[in-house]
Scaffold this motif. Sequence first.
Motif, PDB file in Angstrom:
ATOM      1  N   GLN A  56      15.744   4.484   1.376  1.00 20.02           N
ATOM      2  CA  GLN A  56      15.503   3.138   1.890  1.00 20.02           C
ATOM      3  C   GLN A  56      14.106   2.652   1.518  1.00 20.02           C
ATOM      4  N   SER A  57      13.663   2.992   0.342  1.00 15.28           N
ATOM      5  CA  SER A  57      12.298   2.654  -0.074  1.00 15.28           C
ATOM      6  C   SER A  57      12.216   1.341  -0.844  1.00 15.28           C
ATOM      7  N   LYS A  63       3.857   8.733   0.812  1.00 13.81           N
ATOM      8  CA  LYS A  63       4.930   7.746   0.845  1.00 13.81           C
ATOM      9  C   LYS A  63       6.064   8.214   1.763  1.00 13.81           C
ATOM     10  N   ARG A  64       6.450   9.528   1.629  1.00 13.99           N
ATOM     11  CA  ARG A  64       7.536  10.040   2.481  1.00 13.99           C
ATOM     12  C   ARG A  64       7.127  10.022   3.953  1.00 13.99           C
ATOM     13  N   GLU A  65       5.856  10.339   4.219  1.00 12.93           N
ATOM     14  CA  GLU A  65       5.375  10.338   5.608  1.00 12.93           C
ATOM     15  C   GLU A  65       5.403   8.925   6.201  1.00 12.93           C
ATOM     16  N   CYS A  66       5.010   7.955   5.403  1.00  8.86           N
ATOM     17  CA  CYS A  66       5.030   6.557   5.883  1.00  8.86           C
ATOM     18  C   CYS A  66       6.450   6.096   6.177  1.00  8.86           C
ATOM     19  N   LEU A  67       7.386   6.430   5.299  1.00  6.71           N
ATOM     20  CA  LEU A  67       8.782   6.043   5.526  1.00  6.71           C
ATOM     21  C   LEU A  67       9.322   6.702   6.783  1.00  6.71           C
ATOM     22  N   VAL A  88      13.255  -3.853   2.374  1.00  8.08           N
ATOM     23  CA  VAL A  88      13.588  -3.087   3.576  1.00  8.08           C
ATOM     24  C   VAL A  88      12.310  -2.644   4.286  1.00  8.08           C
ATOM     25  N   VAL A  89      11.361  -2.083   3.533  1.00  6.58           N
ATOM     26  CA  VAL A  89      10.108  -1.605   4.114  1.00  6.58           C
ATOM     27  C   VAL A  89       9.314  -2.769   4.708  1.00  6.58           C
ATOM     28  N   GLU A  90       9.233  -3.856   3.967  1.00 10.12           N
ATOM     29  CA  GLU A  90       8.481  -5.024   4.428  1.00 10.12           C
ATOM     30  C   GLU A  90       9.075  -5.608   5.714  1.00 10.12           C
ATOM     31  N   GLU A  91      10.408  -5.720   5.767  1.00 10.96           N
ATOM     32  CA  GLU A  91      11.064  -6.271   6.956  1.00 10.96           C
ATOM     33  C   GLU A  91      10.868  -5.357   8.160  1.00 10.96           C
ATOM     34  N   THR A  92      10.924  -4.043   7.953  1.00  7.65           N
ATOM     35  CA  THR A  92      10.731  -3.094   9.052  1.00  7.65           C
ATOM     36  C   THR A  92       9.317  -3.202   9.622  1.00  7.65           C
ATOM     37  N   LEU A 130       0.828  -1.213   0.000  1.00 10.51           N
ATOM     38  CA  LEU A 130       0.000   0.000   0.000  1.00 10.51           C
ATOM     39  C   LEU A 130       0.858   1.256   0.000  1.00 10.51           C
ATOM     40  N   VAL A 131       1.985   1.186   0.740  1.00  8.59           N
ATOM     41  CA  VAL A 131       2.872   2.351   0.836  1.00  8.59           C
ATOM     42  C   VAL A 131       3.653   2.541  -0.461  1.00  8.59           C
ATOM     43  N   LEU A 132       4.275   1.483  -0.937  1.00 10.98           N
ATOM     44  CA  LEU A 132       5.221   1.609  -2.052  1.00 10.98           C
ATOM     45  C   LEU A 132       4.536   1.863  -3.392  1.00 10.98           C
TER      46      LEU A 132
END
Length: 501
Positions: free
Chosen positions: A441-442, A428-432, A446-450, A418-420
């Motif tokens: 780091q998008s 997107k920047r707010e979610c990161l 990386v996002v999924e593991e976090t 949903l984010v990517l």
Amino acid sequence: MRFELEVVVHGFIYGSAGVSFSILICNHGVCFSSRSLPTLQLISSAIRRCICSERLCRLSVLLQRSPASDPPLVRISISDTGHGSCIQEFQDLKCPVEGILAETWDGIVYVRTTNISDTEISCYQLNLKENVATRKPMWLPSNIKHDVKFSGTEVCLSVSESVDVLLAEINCFFHQILILKVPNIAMEVVADGQDTSGSRNDAVFLENLFSGSSFTASTLDRLKLGFEDYVLGHGSSSTCNSCFPNRDELKSGGGMVCEDKHKLTKLVVEAAVVISEISNPTKNCFGAGCSDTKVLFFKDFVPCTISEAFLKALTGIDWKRHGLTLECAINQRRHALLKWEKTPLSFHIHIVVHYYQKLVANATPLVQQTRLDKKLISKAVQLALEDFKNKHAGFLLSVDNLKISRFAPDLAKAIAGLVLYSNDMDFKRECLAILGLQPHQSEGEVVEETIKKKIISVIEKNDQRPQGIKEVACLLFRAGRQKLQDLDNECYMDDFDPMDL
């Protein structure tokens, strides 16, 4: 001689990759053969006298062969420098003499004892084969101390038995006692005899006092440390380097409960849990190819046989709260065996329980038959498991939370998508930023593991919450709460009603 111990609960008077689970429990019934029963009971009494003295003490066991006698006899001398014993301690000692033991021992013990304040050493003999109600001492001439201040007790008996057999069981007994890491007792076992070349004196067991830090450590901390040593060596005195290259691979927790009984003593139950993860155990290693848990039990600093009351205490524990489903509990005399459903073979849990009466006031320790309190034992083990979970995140999750955690990867993948795949770059920047990531780091992994780590962290925190306590659910992304509050404030300041939408 090798003995096995995995889970230990401790009570006393004054205990991914696969994991393995064990428990040790002891009562007044010593878990050794009937031949060595009186000797081990007398050694246990000496240990209690040393502990109650709260001074530096020495405990010595001397075995002397007498080949000239027919049949050959072994004289056993058990001496300690603790509190002097009282006559009731031996008058009330229940020592069943039957079978082979009746043929190898006449039941006679000789006692020499004195306290600091005494002016002489009292000497007498007792026949432990006699009924407790009618047992009377035969007094022997006493020895004058000549104003020398010391205390201690020596008990002697003679048995028709092999020295090697006696040594094996006494050594095994002392190695189990080392689990408790009693800091004020130096122990030794010496075999004295004669061969063709003359006399010899062999120290077959020698344990010095523990380090100074042991004196300030609590009995529970010493129990955990001693049990870790036991697990590292699979029950022997040396570490198994093939399974445990370093001590850091062990994880432990402990729990203690107390209950005042009367003015002189209070019940204490201590439990320690050690978990080891052995991915490739060797064939000779303890627990290889088996995920069952052996529970060892101590009572009043003595390893004991398992009673039905203790077995009921174990089955009464809510094991599912710790991710374990108990299939059955079996009494195997020297230990309780817990069988689990669907537990990895390389997952080993070790538990030790110590049940004892702590002397509140200065008093001479007596041999007491204290009835086990099943609730105290269950609570002590539960506290040890909870302490373990609080210290080591991700271990012993409840059965329900284990099921939930299995969905964490799929849920993380859905949220990351949903984010990517959003076309709103500000979103997107707010979610990161909420995830603590930088724009570079998008990457999907990386996002999924976090996100997955955050989901599992919330599950683990929820699992550590005490039962019956309701709290506001944790926000998965804490930064989001403040953002929503700021948005609400802006809406109300502008007299904007979101329902108008």
